[in-house]
Motif scaffolding. Structure first.
Motif, PDB file in Angstrom:
ATOM      1  N   GLU A 541      15.172   2.803  -3.384  1.00 44.91           N
ATOM      2  CA  GLU A 541      14.094   3.205  -3.878  1.00 44.91           C
ATOM      3  C   GLU A 541      14.143   3.213  -5.375  1.00 44.91           C
ATOM      4  N   ASN A 542      14.594   3.304  -5.879  1.00 46.50           N
ATOM      5  CA  ASN A 542      14.580   2.724  -6.948  1.00 46.50           C
ATOM      6  C   ASN A 542      13.906   1.865  -6.893  1.00 46.50           C
ATOM      7  N   LEU A 543      13.630   0.770  -6.605  1.00 45.33           N
ATOM      8  CA  LEU A 543      13.233  -1.103  -6.906  1.00 45.33           C
ATOM      9  C   LEU A 543      12.041  -0.420  -6.849  1.00 45.33           C
ATOM     10  N   LEU A 544      11.705   0.650  -5.068  1.00 44.10           N
ATOM     11  CA  LEU A 544      10.029   0.337  -4.874  1.00 44.10           C
ATOM     12  C   LEU A 544       9.633   1.628  -6.125  1.00 44.10           C
ATOM     13  N   ALA A 545      10.210   2.594  -7.130  1.00 48.96           N
ATOM     14  CA  ALA A 545       9.457   3.439  -7.605  1.00 48.96           C
ATOM     15  C   ALA A 545       8.877   2.673  -8.763  1.00 48.96           C
ATOM     16  N   ALA A 546       9.119   1.209  -9.019  1.00 50.85           N
ATOM     17  CA  ALA A 546       8.591   0.689 -10.206  1.00 50.85           C
ATOM     18  C   ALA A 546       7.056   0.125  -9.358  1.00 50.85           C
ATOM     19  N   PHE A 547       6.735   0.576  -8.134  1.00 48.31           N
ATOM     20  CA  PHE A 547       5.537   0.132  -8.349  1.00 48.31           C
ATOM     21  C   PHE A 547       4.331   1.411  -7.999  1.00 48.31           C
ATOM     22  N   ALA A 548       3.135   1.167  -7.767  1.00 46.37           N
ATOM     23  CA  ALA A 548       2.414   2.522  -8.003  1.00 46.37           C
ATOM     24  C   ALA A 548       2.562   2.886  -6.160  1.00 46.37           C
ATOM     25  N   GLY A 549       1.847   3.526  -6.082  1.00 41.90           N
ATOM     26  CA  GLY A 549       1.538   4.013  -4.066  1.00 41.90           C
ATOM     27  C   GLY A 549       3.003   4.431  -4.023  1.00 41.90           C
ATOM     28  N   GLU A 550       2.527   5.852  -3.109  1.00 36.59           N
ATOM     29  CA  GLU A 550       3.359   7.118  -2.194  1.00 36.59           C
ATOM     30  C   GLU A 550       4.030   6.620  -0.831  1.00 36.59           C
ATOM     31  N   VAL A 551       5.083   6.052  -0.800  1.00 34.94           N
ATOM     32  CA  VAL A 551       5.989   4.991  -0.064  1.00 34.94           C
ATOM     33  C   VAL A 551       6.508   6.324   1.169  1.00 34.94           C
ATOM     34  N   SER A 552       6.357   5.543   2.603  1.00 34.47           N
ATOM     35  CA  SER A 552       6.387   6.691   3.829  1.00 34.47           C
ATOM     36  C   SER A 552       7.920   5.926   4.006  1.00 34.47           C
ATOM     37  N   TYR A 553       7.941   6.506   5.424  1.00 30.99           N
ATOM     38  CA  TYR A 553       9.311   5.715   6.231  1.00 30.99           C
ATOM     39  C   TYR A 553       9.060   5.350   7.153  1.00 30.99           C
ATOM     40  N   ASP A 554       9.191   4.739   8.161  1.00 30.06           N
ATOM     41  CA  ASP A 554       9.777   4.706   9.745  1.00 30.06           C
ATOM     42  C   ASP A 554      10.669   4.082  10.525  1.00 30.06           C
TER      43      ASP A 554
END
Length: 713
Positions: A541-554
């Motif tokens: 999540e820390n790495l993904l937080a650098a990029f724009a957009g709302e993250v969802s999970y499955d």
């Protein structure tokens, strides 16, 4: 490989000592990695490039030394049997060694031993000689001692003669017991289905129709270019010998060697290309050595069946190109002398005074283009003799379009405590199928091994190998990341999409993560593993937080992930990452000593999002209010569904909604789990009233109940 400097000196009168010789050879690309022994027992540890099979022998290295020191190179027959006993050496030998084609075809009907080549494209040349009445005995001391210096075991004078010639001039040969060859002839053909061959190592091998074999009239007696047959080998009873020296297609030898798992000194050289003109000289040298040590009679002349002449086309060399690449310090006279010392012949083109046609010697199969010839000029002249100059450049440094994105990802990974690593870009077929099912792979034409036979379609196999390597060396807390390309097809077009991979051992995650450090091991193995997964998810999540957009999970991850401790990350429906614990079966198969966690990032999709714009908000002036809700849900209901349902209420004062604790077992029925959820409310304008919080809490309970949840007291 090992070579003897004393043996090299047989062919060139060197005045320098062995250490200076080693240094000067290394400077021209014939690398001497080490020196052992002393005096006549000195041995060079050589590292000869795969493109230089001509230098994998003493005469080839002597040729290089003669060129370096501008000394004459002695004939290859020097130091071998006396003229009387070596009269069998054909006049073709000297011509061939000078690079001139001097071949003759012998029909099977008039040869001392008939040769039939049914596959001329795979065996363009087959030379042979016949010796009768010789005696098999130990080799002379000089021959045996030299072979022992190279870690070669002396066997007998006939077999040692082939090994000696191999290490002297680089041409593999073979000797057959002529009396064990049925039908009185040799046939070169493809193997037939069901045929078997017992090779010299005592192993019976099942042949396929893709194998090229040397046969007598009834059966295979050798695997072409790889190893001879056991049933026709030389023994103490042998009196009559057939000497074979052929030129084999490198591709067929390479495939047979890989297919049968049989890498020999012969296949090592034939795979890289032998000197087409060396078949007759090598055959004659073996014959001379056998006659010298064992006596006997040479029957007839050389049998030299030539189906096709392998002749390298001349290369056009332009002085303008030489000056462009190397600078203007070399004139045509010096270039002529440098190339002549290496065995090349220059002929003026006739079109321009500054253009030549360079005829390539038969032993230099690696020289094919103009730039190859220029490299020969540079290495022999000496790279240190060229002036240091900077190339002209009028442009400016251009940053790659994804450089800033790469830097951000790399900086965050390093800050999280992961070390950057690099793995091979090759993987096995099995790994390609396991970690990227359904993807068409790019096959390597000449793989290093079966374990590195295709271009990687995923970074996961390489990461698992690196983690396993660390664990096998007692590095229990390993955290690594890699950024690079994978290789796949888009339709019929090969593409190289960018990927990143994060890998960590369970011990490393627990050590680094605040969640992991607070683990209560008394909760049991399952709880510890689940909390470790959440710690690793925090890194993702820390790495993904650098990029724009709302993250969802499955949970729709690949099969090599643990089904209960893995997830996929999506942004606007596009998969950007999948991560989790590696499936126990996969971990066991790869002999991983503890649980391992892996995350794979699709950098192509992530980079489309761009970097997130950082926004700062002032700290709230008014107190926040938290409420906890305990629910029981079926396993099919994910937290993502809960979060989406609560987000659908559009509660303006809701600041956070997160899980605090998950529990299974005990009084909770199978197929269900208990989850403690926490909501934080806060207003930027006023203090919240209790009735407002109660109203919002009621709405949250309602939507969670609508998902099938049962609120616990």
């Amino acid at each position: 490989m090992k070579l003897s400097p004393q043996w090299i000196r047989d062919f060139v009168d060197l005045t320098v000592d062995d250490r200076r010789l080693a240094e000067d050879l290394t400077n021209v690309g014939i690398s001497v990695e080490g020196i052992s022994g002393a005096g006549a027992d000195t041995v060079f540890e050589m590292e000869i490039g795969t493109n230089r099979p001509d230098a994998m022998n003493h005469y080839g290295v002597a040729r290089e030394a003669a060129a370096v020191y501008e000394l004459p190179l002695k004939p290859l027959t020097a130091g071998l049997p006396s003229a009387a006993k070596a009269a069998a050496l054909s006049s073709e030998a000297d011509a061939a060694l000078k690079g001139r084609s001097s071949t003759r075809s012998s029909a099977a009907s008039d040869a001392p031993f008939p040769i039939v080549v049914e596959e001329p494209s795979l065996c363009p040349r087959f030379s042979a000689r016949v010796i009768r009445g010789t005696r098999i005995k130990p080799s002379p001391d000089k021959i045996a001692r030299r072979l022992q210096l190279l870690d070669q075991r002396p066997i007998s004078n006939a077999v040692d003669a082939t090994n000696y010639v191999l290490w002297e001039m680089g041409k593999p040969t073979h000797v057959f017991d002529m009396d064990l060859l049925e039908g009185g002839k040799i046939v070169v053909r493809k193997a037939r289905a069901g045929e078997r061959l017992k090779t010299l190592d005592g192993v019976e091998r099942r042949l396929t129709t893709e194998d090229l074999v040397v046969c007598d009239a009834k059966k295979p007696v050798g695997l072409a270019g790889v190893m001879g047959g056991y049933d026709t080998m030389i023994t103490e009873k042998t009196r009559n010998i057939v000497i074979e020296s052929a030129w084999w297609d490198p591709g067929i030898v390479r495939k047979m060697s890989r297919r049968h798992g049989l890498h020999t000194d012969a296949s090592h050289r034939f795979e890289r290309g032998a000197d087409f003109e060396s078949t007759v000289p090598s055959c004659d040298l073996v014959a001379a050595m056998i006659l010298e040590s064992g006596g006997g009679e040479l029957i007839g002349g050389v049998v030299d069946v030539v189906s096709k002449v392998i002749d390298t086309a001349p290369v056009v060399l332009r002085m303008s190109e030489v000056r462009r690449i190397l600078g203007g310090s070399l004139d045509s006279g010096l270039i002529f002398q440098l190339l002549k010392r290496l065995g090349f012949t220059l002929v003026p083109d006739g079109q321009e005074d500054a253009q030549f046609r360079v005829h390539i010697p038969s032993w230099r199969l690696d020289v094919e283009r103009e730039i190859d010839v220029i490299e020969e000029i540079a290495r022999l002249h000496g790279y240190d003799k060229f002036e240091n100059t900077l190339p002209t450049y009028s442009g400016a440094v251009a940053e790659l379009p994804h450089a800033a994105l790469d830097a951000t990802f790399r900086e965050r990974a390093l800050a999280l405590g992961y070390n950057e690593a690099l793995s091979l870009t090759f993987i096995s077929h099995a790994d390609a199928e396991k970690f990227s099912a359904g993807t068409k792979v790019l096959e390597l034409e000449n793989p290093l091994s079966e374990e590195a036979s295709v271009m990687r379609t995923s970074l996961a196999p390489g990461m698992l190998d690196m983690l396993a390597r660390n664990l096998n060396r007692d590095v229990a807390e390993a955290r690594l990341f890699e950024m690079g390309s994978v290789y796949e097809f888009s339709g019929e077009t090969p593409i190289e999409p960018r990927r990143a991979c994060l890998g960590a051992t369970a011990a490393a995650v627990r050590c680094a993560s605040p969640v992991g450090q607070a683990l209560d091991v008394s909760k049991g193995e399952h709880a510890v593993a689940a909390e470790t997964f959440r710690g690793f998810k925090g890194d993702v999540e820390n790495l993904l937080a650098a990029f724009a957009g709302e993250v969802s999970y499955d949970r729709e991850t690949a099969e090599y992930f643990h089904p209960g401790r893995s997830a996929r990350a999506l942004v606007k429906g596009a998969l950007v990452a999948q991560f989790g614990q590696i499936h126990p079966e996969v971990a066991e198969a790869r002999k991983l000593r503890q649980d391992v966690f892996l995350a794979e990032f699709d950098l192509e999709q992530l980079y489309k999002l761009g970097l997130r714009t950082v926004k700062f908000l002032p700290l709230g002036k008014y107190p926040a209010v938290e409420r906890d809700f305990s629910f029981i849900f079926a396993d099919e209901i994910s937290f993502e569904q809960m979060r989406n349902s609560v987000a659908g209420l559009s509660l303006a004062e809701s600041r956070e909604f997160r899980p605090v604790e998950i529990f299974r077992g005990g009084s909770i029925a199978a197929g269900k789990y208990s989850i403690l959820l926490r909501v934080r409310f806060q207003s930027a304008e006023r203090t919240l009233r209790e009735d407002e919080v109660a109203q919002w809490s009621g709405k949250i309970v309602a939507v969670l109940t609508g998902l099938g949840g049962v609120q616990r007291a």
